[in-house]
Design a protein around this motif. Structure first.
Motif, PDB file in Angstrom:
ATOM      1  N   ALA A   7       0.920  -1.160  -0.033  1.00 11.78           N
ATOM      2  CA  ALA A   7      -0.111   0.131  -0.117  1.00 11.78           C
ATOM      3  C   ALA A   7       0.977   1.231  -0.196  1.00 11.78           C
ATOM      4  O   ALA A   7       1.878   1.232   0.571  1.00 11.78           O
ATOM      5  N   ILE A   8       0.480   2.273  -0.998  1.00 15.17           N
ATOM      6  CA  ILE A   8       1.349   3.435  -0.995  1.00 15.17           C
ATOM      7  C   ILE A   8       0.470   4.441  -0.611  1.00 15.17           C
ATOM      8  O   ILE A   8      -0.570   5.197  -0.998  1.00 15.17           O
ATOM      9  N   LEU A   9       0.835   4.982   0.914  1.00 19.03           N
ATOM     10  CA  LEU A   9       0.167   6.211   1.368  1.00 19.03           C
ATOM     11  C   LEU A   9       0.683   7.313   1.077  1.00 19.03           C
ATOM     12  O   LEU A   9       1.882   7.638   1.599  1.00 19.03           O
ATOM     13  N   GLY A  10       0.390   8.232  -0.012  1.00 19.40           N
ATOM     14  CA  GLY A  10       0.846   9.269  -0.428  1.00 19.40           C
ATOM     15  C   GLY A  10       1.561   9.137  -1.775  1.00 19.40           C
ATOM     16  O   GLY A  10       2.599   8.959  -1.867  1.00 19.40           O
ATOM     17  N   THR A  11       0.820   9.154  -2.870  1.00 18.84           N
ATOM     18  CA  THR A  11       1.091   8.942  -4.386  1.00 18.84           C
ATOM     19  C   THR A  11       1.651  10.209  -4.858  1.00 18.84           C
ATOM     20  O   THR A  11       1.115  10.804  -5.818  1.00 18.84           O
ATOM     21  N   GLY A  12       2.756  10.824  -4.314  1.00 22.39           N
ATOM     22  CA  GLY A  12       3.395  11.941  -4.922  1.00 22.39           C
ATOM     23  C   GLY A  12       4.670  11.599  -5.704  1.00 22.39           C
ATOM     24  O   GLY A  12       4.595  10.480  -6.366  1.00 22.39           O
ATOM     25  N   ALA A  13       5.569  12.501  -5.510  1.00 20.48           N
ATOM     26  CA  ALA A  13       6.792  12.497  -6.231  1.00 20.48           C
ATOM     27  C   ALA A  13       7.598  11.276  -5.964  1.00 20.48           C
ATOM     28  O   ALA A  13       8.176  10.613  -6.886  1.00 20.48           O
ATOM     29  N   LEU A  14       7.470  11.142  -4.636  1.00 21.45           N
ATOM     30  CA  LEU A  14       8.507   9.904  -4.079  1.00 21.45           C
ATOM     31  C   LEU A  14       7.320   8.639  -3.932  1.00 21.45           C
ATOM     32  O   LEU A  14       7.801   7.584  -4.679  1.00 21.45           O
ATOM     33  N   GLY A  15       6.221   8.708  -3.545  1.00 19.05           N
ATOM     34  CA  GLY A  15       5.475   7.334  -3.224  1.00 19.05           C
ATOM     35  C   GLY A  15       5.050   6.942  -4.634  1.00 19.05           C
ATOM     36  O   GLY A  15       5.003   5.655  -5.025  1.00 19.05           O
ATOM     37  N   GLY A  16       4.626   7.944  -5.694  1.00 19.23           N
ATOM     38  CA  GLY A  16       4.337   7.561  -6.849  1.00 19.23           C
ATOM     39  C   GLY A  16       5.326   6.776  -7.739  1.00 19.23           C
ATOM     40  O   GLY A  16       4.932   5.554  -8.283  1.00 19.23           O
ATOM     41  N   PHE A  17       6.470   7.388  -7.714  1.00 22.46           N
ATOM     42  CA  PHE A  17       7.658   6.889  -8.427  1.00 22.46           C
ATOM     43  C   PHE A  17       7.871   5.573  -7.879  1.00 22.46           C
ATOM     44  O   PHE A  17       7.933   4.573  -8.637  1.00 22.46           O
ATOM     45  N   TYR A  18       8.131   5.209  -6.531  1.00 19.79           N
ATOM     46  CA  TYR A  18       8.495   4.025  -6.041  1.00 19.79           C
ATOM     47  C   TYR A  18       7.546   2.924  -6.339  1.00 19.79           C
ATOM     48  O   TYR A  18       7.452   1.740  -6.791  1.00 19.79           O
ATOM     49  N   GLY A  19       6.163   3.323  -6.102  1.00 19.00           N
ATOM     50  CA  GLY A  19       4.860   2.418  -6.126  1.00 19.00           C
ATOM     51  C   GLY A  19       4.783   2.076  -7.345  1.00 19.00           C
ATOM     52  O   GLY A  19       4.648   0.721  -7.843  1.00 19.00           O
ATOM     53  N   ALA A  20       5.007   2.966  -8.525  1.00 13.53           N
ATOM     54  CA  ALA A  20       4.840   2.427 -10.070  1.00 13.53           C
ATOM     55  C   ALA A  20       5.965   1.555 -10.562  1.00 13.53           C
ATOM     56  O   ALA A  20       5.575   0.728 -11.239  1.00 13.53           O
ATOM     57  N   ARG A  21       7.167   1.867 -10.069  1.00 11.65           N
ATOM     58  CA  ARG A  21       7.982   0.948 -10.065  1.00 11.65           C
ATOM     59  C   ARG A  21       7.920  -0.503  -9.762  1.00 11.65           C
ATOM     60  O   ARG A  21       8.054  -1.476 -10.301  1.00 11.65           O
ATOM     61  N   LEU A  22       7.279  -0.634  -8.532  1.00 10.51           N
ATOM     62  CA  LEU A  22       7.178  -1.864  -7.976  1.00 10.51           C
ATOM     63  C   LEU A  22       5.878  -2.549  -8.636  1.00 10.51           C
ATOM     64  O   LEU A  22       6.083  -3.698  -8.920  1.00 10.51           O
ATOM     65  N   GLN A  23       5.101  -1.786  -9.222  1.00  9.22           N
ATOM     66  CA  GLN A  23       3.774  -2.293 -10.023  1.00  9.22           C
ATOM     67  C   GLN A  23       4.339  -2.969 -11.292  1.00  9.22           C
ATOM     68  O   GLN A  23       3.921  -3.986 -11.813  1.00  9.22           O
ATOM     69  N   VAL A  47       5.183   8.014 -15.616  1.00  8.82           N
ATOM     70  CA  VAL A  47       6.452   8.324 -15.119  1.00  8.82           C
ATOM     71  C   VAL A  47       7.398   8.611 -16.240  1.00  8.82           C
ATOM     72  O   VAL A  47       7.631   7.714 -17.111  1.00  8.82           O
ATOM     73  N   GLU A  48       8.027   9.773 -16.171  1.00 10.31           N
ATOM     74  CA  GLU A  48       9.107  10.252 -17.053  1.00 10.31           C
ATOM     75  C   GLU A  48      10.208   9.923 -15.949  1.00 10.31           C
ATOM     76  O   GLU A  48      10.258  10.537 -15.008  1.00 10.31           O
ATOM     77  N   SER A  49      11.292   9.028 -16.707  1.00  6.37           N
ATOM     78  CA  SER A  49      12.283   8.793 -15.861  1.00  6.37           C
ATOM     79  C   SER A  49      13.531   8.922 -16.620  1.00  6.37           C
ATOM     80  O   SER A  49      13.772   8.442 -17.793  1.00  6.37           O
ATOM     81  N   LYS A  50      14.801   9.278 -16.268  1.00 10.20           N
ATOM     82  CA  LYS A  50      16.024   9.121 -16.821  1.00 10.20           C
ATOM     83  C   LYS A  50      16.464   7.805 -16.997  1.00 10.20           C
ATOM     84  O   LYS A  50      17.272   7.428 -17.806  1.00 10.20           O
ATOM     85  N   HIS A 138       1.240  12.175 -12.894  1.00 13.07           N
ATOM     86  CA  HIS A 138       2.370  12.475 -13.624  1.00 13.07           C
ATOM     87  C   HIS A 138       3.583  12.725 -12.804  1.00 13.07           C
ATOM     88  O   HIS A 138       3.655  13.821 -12.387  1.00 13.07           O
ATOM     89  N   ILE A 139       4.597  11.794 -12.947  1.00 12.34           N
ATOM     90  CA  ILE A 139       5.662  12.008 -12.219  1.00 12.34           C
ATOM     91  C   ILE A 139       7.083  12.105 -12.953  1.00 12.34           C
ATOM     92  O   ILE A 139       7.094  11.346 -14.207  1.00 12.34           O
ATOM     93  N   HIS A 140       7.902  13.158 -12.553  1.00 11.79           N
ATOM     94  CA  HIS A 140       9.125  13.333 -13.535  1.00 11.79           C
ATOM     95  C   HIS A 140      10.461  12.826 -12.508  1.00 11.79           C
ATOM     96  O   HIS A 140      10.580  13.767 -11.717  1.00 11.79           O
ATOM     97  N   HIS A 141      11.033  11.685 -13.013  1.00 16.54           N
ATOM     98  CA  HIS A 141      12.142  11.333 -12.310  1.00 16.54           C
ATOM     99  C   HIS A 141      13.275  11.906 -12.789  1.00 16.54           C
ATOM    100  O   HIS A 141      13.696  11.503 -14.033  1.00 16.54           O
ATOM    101  N   LEU A 142      14.307  12.757 -12.069  1.00 19.90           N
ATOM    102  CA  LEU A 142      15.422  13.371 -12.591  1.00 19.90           C
ATOM    103  C   LEU A 142      16.424  12.653 -12.563  1.00 19.90           C
ATOM    104  O   LEU A 142      17.549  12.664 -13.443  1.00 19.90           O
ATOM    105  N   ASP A 143      16.769  12.089 -11.458  1.00 20.44           N
ATOM    106  CA  ASP A 143      18.096  11.721 -10.905  1.00 20.44           C
ATOM    107  C   ASP A 143      18.244  10.678  -9.742  1.00 20.44           C
ATOM    108  O   ASP A 143      16.974  10.711  -8.992  1.00 20.44           O
ATOM    109  N   TYR A 144      19.019   9.808  -9.547  1.00 17.41           N
ATOM    110  CA  TYR A 144      19.300   9.041  -8.397  1.00 17.41           C
ATOM    111  C   TYR A 144      18.131   8.163  -7.933  1.00 17.41           C
ATOM    112  O   TYR A 144      17.338   7.797  -8.997  1.00 17.41           O
ATOM    113  N   GLY A 145      17.884   7.642  -6.880  1.00 20.19           N
ATOM    114  CA  GLY A 145      16.808   6.699  -6.498  1.00 20.19           C
ATOM    115  C   GLY A 145      16.983   5.897  -5.396  1.00 20.19           C
ATOM    116  O   GLY A 145      15.930   5.043  -5.041  1.00 20.19           O
ATOM    117  N   GLN A 146      18.193   5.808  -5.041  1.00 20.60           N
ATOM    118  CA  GLN A 146      18.524   4.813  -3.865  1.00 20.60           C
ATOM    119  C   GLN A 146      17.841   4.984  -2.629  1.00 20.60           C
ATOM    120  O   GLN A 146      17.313   6.095  -2.114  1.00 20.60           O
TER     121      GLN A 146
END
Length: 315
Positions: A7-23, A47-50, A138-146
């Motif tokens: 479950a992702i509580l908070g589907t913003g720049a962070l939760g949306g990015f990681y949750g989308a990658r998991l799905q 998700v727009e991502s580098k 709509h999430i824009h991933h610019l860099d990093y992610g660890q």
């Protein structure tokens, strides 16, 4: 493939990015949304991502936590300014033998969550991610992610590397998210503050991106001084942050694409600032050990003023 549900509580720049990658990696993920609910329920997440753009045309979207299924892992990706909502959210969505993974900034956030969920395992994740929400769903991933992942224990005693941490790490790694497992959550939290305190605070007060702060000798020196104050706070709890780590954070930021830290975005959008979690709690913790963090205290009081003025509609 893991059969753990998320479950992702908070589907913003962070939760949306990681949750989308998991799905995208095939895991069963459920997203709690607010303003984005109608858009995401109809059209999914973009998700727009580098690392490569992708779209999830269909996701499990909810605008009410009571309608969500109980999940094995509940990811708290809300801003800490919304943590007053967690007592109503968490008990209904986390399984009795589940895990709450707190992907938030600041200090002491796991303590608050542990008081809410009782015997459920609580872990903390420190995200080194440059990502922005640029539109509805709509999430824009610019860099990093660890993510640095560590398990919480009462009084933040080092927990070591647990089997549950390793299982969650395996899920994230299957989604091509870099994971580092840490034995000591409190040390990991102070180390994240080495970056968060100077760049979040100064970006708001000086109206500057990370690259601008690093481009001038005066501000770069101030960033470094603030980093060493964070290290002094950590030392008061027996956690040692090396000079090498501080230099790595400086080098890391120089190489980073020009970026507005999350607090700067919140300030520009007239949203509440995470002043207490990122500045107030570390100051309070250090002061309890007899250590005064003078420059961080200066930032804290300036940010409290700006936050209060913003709430009054003055900025």
């Amino acid at each position: 493939m893991s059969d753990r549900t998320y479950a992702i509580l908070g589907t913003g720049a962070l939760g949306g990015f990681y949750g989308a990658r998991l799905q995208k990696a095939g895991l069963d993920v459920h997203f709690l949304l607010k303003s984005d609910y109608e858009q995401v329920n109809k059209y999914g997440l973009v998700v727009e991502s580098k690392d490569g753009d992708f779209t999830l045309p269909k996701v499990h979207a909810y605008n009410d936590v009571e309608k969500m299924p109980r999940c094995d892992v509940v990811v708290v990706a809300l801003k800490t300014t919304q943590n007053h909502l967690l007592p109503k959210m968490l008990p209904s969505v986390v399984k009795d033998d589940g895990v709450v993974l707190v992907l938030q900034n600041g200090l002491g956030v796991e303590e608050e969550v542990a008081e809410i969920v009782g015997n459920v395992t609580v872990s903390g994740g420190l995200c080194f991610l440059c990502s922005n929400k640029v539109g509805l769903g709509h999430i824009h991933h610019l860099d990093y992610g660890q993510i640095v992942l560590s398990e919480y224990t009462p009084n933040y005693q080092p927990a070591g590397i647990t089997e549950m941490m390793q299982q969650i790490a395996n899920d994230f790694e299957s989604a091509e998210i870099s994971i580092e497992l840490a034995e000591d959550l409190l040390l990991a939290r102070w180390k994240k503050l080495v970056w968060n305190i100077p760049y979040n605070g100064l970006s708001v007060i000086l109206n500057a991106r990370t690259d601008e702060l690093m481009a001038y000798s005066y501000t770069r020196q101030l960033v470094e001084q603030l980093m060493y104050e964070v290290a002094a706070g950590a030392k008061s709890y027996g956690r040692i942050i090396s000079d090498r780590f501080i230099q790595t954070m400086l080098d890391y930021t120089v190489k980073m694409k020009p970026y507005r830290p999350s607090m700067k975005i919140d300030y520009d959008e007239h949203r509440p600032l995470e002043v207490e979690a990122i500045f107030g709690k570390p100051l309070q913790k250090a002061q309890a050990k007899g250590v005064n963090l003078v420059q961080i205290s200066c930032l804290y009081h300036q940010l409290k003023f700006l936050d209060a003025r913003g709430k009054e509609g003055g900025c």
